[in-house]
Design an enzyme around this catalytic site. Structure first.
Site, PDB file in Angstrom:
ATOM      1  N   HIS A 177       0.490  -0.740  -0.072  1.00 19.78           N
ATOM      2  CA  HIS A 177      -0.036   0.278  -0.110  1.00 19.78           C
ATOM      3  C   HIS A 177       0.373   1.414   0.009  1.00 19.78           C
ATOM      4  O   HIS A 177       1.846   0.818   0.112  1.00 19.78           O
ATOM      5  CB  HIS A 177      -0.797  -0.238   1.495  1.00 19.78           C
ATOM      6  CG  HIS A 177      -1.733  -1.278   1.582  1.00 19.78           C
ATOM      7  ND1 HIS A 177      -1.912  -1.821   2.766  1.00 19.78           N
ATOM      8  CD2 HIS A 177      -3.013  -0.818   1.028  1.00 19.78           C
ATOM      9  CE1 HIS A 177      -3.105  -2.589   2.504  1.00 19.78           C
ATOM     10  NE2 HIS A 177      -3.504  -2.656   0.987  1.00 19.78           N
ATOM     11  N   CYS A 268      -1.833   0.321  10.257  1.00 23.35           N
ATOM     12  CA  CYS A 268      -3.006  -0.747   9.516  1.00 23.35           C
ATOM     13  C   CYS A 268      -4.117  -1.016  10.951  1.00 23.35           C
ATOM     14  O   CYS A 268      -5.679  -1.799  10.390  1.00 23.35           O
ATOM     15  CB  CYS A 268      -1.913  -1.949   9.188  1.00 23.35           C
ATOM     16  SG  CYS A 268      -0.942  -2.268   8.182  1.00 23.35           S
TER      17      CYS A 268
HETATM   18  C1  CIR Z   1      -3.125  -8.510   3.443  1.00 24.57           C
HETATM   19  O1  CIR Z   1      -2.280  -8.863   2.721  1.00 24.57           O
HETATM   20  O2  CIR Z   1      -4.197  -7.671   3.382  1.00 24.57           O
HETATM   21  C2  CIR Z   1      -2.682  -8.137   5.294  1.00 24.57           C
HETATM   22  N1  CIR Z   1      -2.327  -9.974   5.103  1.00 24.57           N
HETATM   23  C3  CIR Z   1      -1.950  -7.338   5.599  1.00 24.57           C
HETATM   24  C4  CIR Z   1      -2.853  -6.133   5.092  1.00 24.57           C
HETATM   25  C5  CIR Z   1      -2.102  -4.844   5.280  1.00 24.57           C
HETATM   26  N2  CIR Z   1      -2.695  -3.438   5.441  1.00 24.57           N
HETATM   27  C6  CIR Z   1      -2.209  -2.479   5.661  1.00 24.57           C
HETATM   28  O3  CIR Z   1      -0.740  -2.403   5.258  1.00 24.57           O
HETATM   29  N3  CIR Z   1      -2.845  -1.061   5.572  1.00 24.57           N
END
Ligand code: CIR
Length: 273
Positions: A177, A268
């Site tokens: 992201h 997150c």
């Molecule tokens: C994903 O792949 O969606 C989760 N394992 C990690 C999400 C992390 N979120 C973020 O960086 N905002």
């Protein structure tokens, strides 16, 4: 009315000010987070997961934020990464559209936000995750990443333009992201991984670059006079200490090792307004 475009001028101009944040929404960690990432070959330390999550919430509370929770959903191993499910600005919320395997996370977050926010939903072939959205002052930066497509960025632009905000698209090629590689420290300053973004797109006065081998340090969270930072990035921390002294900011280093194993960083794990 704008004379040239005939588009009505927005009634409001919603600014994002790190000094005026009052609330955080976090989501409890599901036991399936541990099972899922253990199956993926990550060596997750069960007790540490909960300890680190508690420490994170304590840090949020220490900034003065009022923290509320959404219950975990055992069918959603990633539900602790709540940031991705909604874009919030003051009393407005847009429920995002995450990748398919995380779609079930949305409803509970929407139900929680409906208590406090005017909630909208995306429509069409939109992909949009909160990790790609960075508010700074009157502008919102949106990453074009593997998780947010042009339609998602356009939808967000239309949504936020009603609130008087400018939206700037930023291509994201090297990380999950936008906020995996660049965040706002406050006081006109970004922290970013060098060479990963076109930083000329950002209207800021200064940039601190993460130091060698310390990419995760790019994900910081500024709330009022406190700055949550990743523990264990000593060279970048030296630069952040200088920033903190100059701007009377208190650094709160946090260990998020067990969440990094699931691909998450500091921002997150909360939605803040
Ligand atoms: C994903 O792949 O969606 C989760 N394992 C990690 C999400 C992390 N979120 C973020 O960086 N905002």
């Amino acid at each position: 009315m704008n004379q040239e475009t005939n588009i009505p001028e927005p009634q409001t101009k919603e600014t994002h000010d790190t000094n005026n944040l009052t609330n955080a929404l976090v989501r409890k960690v599901s036991e399936s987070y541990i099972d899922h990432y253990t199956r993926e070959g990550m060596n997750i330390m069960q007790e540490l997961v909960y300890e680190q999550h508690k420490a994170y919430v304590r840090a949020l509370e220490s900034t003065g934020l009022n923290v509320s929770y959404v219950e975990a959903d055992e069918e959603c191993p990633d539900c602790v990464f709540i940031e991705d499910t909604a874009i919030v600005l003051k009393k407005h919320a847009l429920i995002a559209r995450t990748i398919k395997r995380r779609e079930q996370e949305h409803d509970a977050v929407e139900a929680a936000l409906l208590k406090t926010h005017i909630v909208s939903r995306v429509s069409g072939e939109v992909q949009l995750e909160g990790g790609d959205v960075l508010h700074i002052g009157d502008t919102t930066y949106v990453g074009l990443s593997g998780r947010t497509n042009h339609l998602g960025a356009d939808f967000l632009t239309a949504f936020l333009s009603q609130l008087g905000r400018k939206v700037v698209k930023v291509p994201v090629d090297n990380c999950l992201h936008l906020k995996s590689g660049v965040t706002y420290l406050g006081n006109g300053t970004l922290i970013a991984i060098s060479g990963w973004f076109n930083l000329r797109r950002f209207d800021v006065e200064d940039v601190i670059y993460t130091q060698s081998g310390e990419h995760t340090a790019a994900n910081c969270l500024r709330i009022r006079d406190k700055l949550l930072i990743q523990q264990g990035c000593p060279q970048t921390e030296k630069l952040l200490k200088r920033f903190a002294e100059k701007n009377s900011v208190q650094l709160l280093p946090l260990d998020t090792s067990e969440f990094r194993k699931g691909g998450g960083l500091l921002t997150c794990m909360s939605i803040i307004w």
